[in-house]
Write a protein that holds these residues in place. Structure first.
Motif, short mmCIF file in Angstrom:
data_model
loop_
_atom_site.label_atom_id
_atom_site.label_comp_id
_atom_site.label_asym_id
_atom_site.label_seq_id
_atom_site.Cartn_x
_atom_site.Cartn_y
_atom_site.Cartn_z
N PHE A 60 9.40 3.11 0.17
CA PHE A 60 8.65 3.41 -1.05
C PHE A 60 9.31 4.53 -1.84
O PHE A 60 9.93 5.43 -1.26
N GLN A 89 1.54 4.76 -3.68
CA GLN A 89 1.68 3.46 -3.02
C GLN A 89 2.01 3.63 -1.54
O GLN A 89 1.50 2.90 -0.69
N SER A 126 -0.48 2.51 1.74
CA SER A 126 0.03 1.40 2.54
C SER A 126 -0.65 1.36 3.91
O SER A 126 -0.92 2.40 4.52
#
Length: 328
Positions: free
Chosen positions: A52, A57, A61
């Motif tokens: 990433f 994000q 996850s």
């Protein structure tokens, strides 16, 4: 298995991974870096499936359970809180934050989200540090704790030539106290608690961080003396002085040889065998806590880490060492 994600793609993260592979229950499943290119490069090197370059994000996850943070010091608090708000457990490199206020925010986030937060100060989990704790009573009433960590920085020559690298930039909450002095302060707090008062001196570099310094810590019946430096080198051992003898430690940051020299001239070797991948001990502690459902270490506890940050905040105040993070 505890699935780890990592933040930071430097040499210390590589050491963490090598040590983690020695720990039962360790799995590496995700990496975050600020650039997509670096995340991809690091992921390929260590066969990490999930990579990433967006922190939100990454934190959201479901590919990992816990995160090891080894980014520059000034990013620790923000990154840890973002991850904890997504239910991730956090093992954060030392110093755990830029200041005590930031760490207080991290503790609040950990408690609110019911996740484990632990500072990755590896020294206090070494077999040789445990030997120090177990044999300390043999030297009688303690009168002085003396710890030194002075290591000429590989980046100082570049600094003197006008190239100021991250290690000497206040933007990243760096400098001698934060990078090296903490290795002297943390064991003192674990062994003896937080002192009643501290006095600090330091030599400030033009870049705005300290190049070297000292701390005198006052306790009821003893004192702590700390020397740290990134612009000089020392081979002097550290020592705990008692009325019956002295406990001598070759390197306070990474104790490999520990012995007691008694006042009558006799000595006792108390050195323990340790693995070369010395971050494995903190990793085993962290994994063990999670497997037991515990949310705080009794060794690198929130109280110990907060006490250390408060000592360093006061030392910085006396030295005139201010970070941009202090005004956020």
């Amino acid at each position: 298995m505890i699935r780890f994600g990592v933040i930071g793609t430097n040499w210390i993260t590589e050491q963490f991974i090598k040590s983690g592979l020695e720990a039962e229950g360790f799995a590496l499943t995700a990496v975050y870096s600020r650039t997509e290119e670096r995340a991809q490069e690091f992921a390929e090197k260590f066969n990490i499936v999930n990579r990433f370059s967006d922190l939100e994000q990454f934190a959201a996850s479901d590919s990992f359970d816990a995160v090891y943070i080894a980014s520059p010091n000034s990013f620790h608090a923000e990154q840890a809180i973002v991850c904890m708000n997504q239910g991730k457990h956090v093992l954060c490199e030392k110093p755990v934050a830029s200041n005590a206020r930031e760490f207080g925010d991290m503790i609040e986030a950990a408690q609110r989200n019911q996740v484990l937060l632990m500072e990755a100060m590896k020294t206090t989990f070494y077999p040789n540090f445990k030997a120090i704790q177990e044999h300390l009573h043999k030297i009688g009433p303690i009168r002085r704790y003396f710890a030194t960590y002075c290591q000429y920085s590989s980046r100082y020559d570049a600094y003197k030539q006008g190239n100021v690298l991250n290690a000497f930039k206040p933007n990243f909450s760096n400098g001698s106290l934060m990078d090296l002095g903490i290795y002297c302060v943390y064991p003192m707090v674990v062994l003896f608690g937080k002192p009643d008062a501290v006095k600090a001196n330091g030599f400030m570099l033009e870049s705005g961080v300290d190049g070297e310094g000292s701390i005198l810590a006052r306790y009821g019946e003893m004192e702590g003396v700390i020397l740290h430096s990134k612009i000089t080198h020392s081979n002097m051992p550290s020592e705990i002085q008692g009325e019956y003898g002295n406990l001598i430690v070759d390197k306070i940051n990474m104790p490999e040889k520990v012995e007691i020299r008694y006042r009558d001239g006799t000595f006792e070797e108390i050195t323990q065998i340790q693995t070369p991948n010395n971050m494995v001990y903190e990793i085993k502690e962290f994994i063990g806590l999670l497997q037991q459902g515990k949310l705080e270490s009794i060794v690198n506890s929130h109280a110990h880490s907060l006490g250390v940050m408060e000592i360093m905040d006061e030392a910085r105040r006396q030295m005139g060492l201010v970070f941009p993070a202090d005004s956020r």
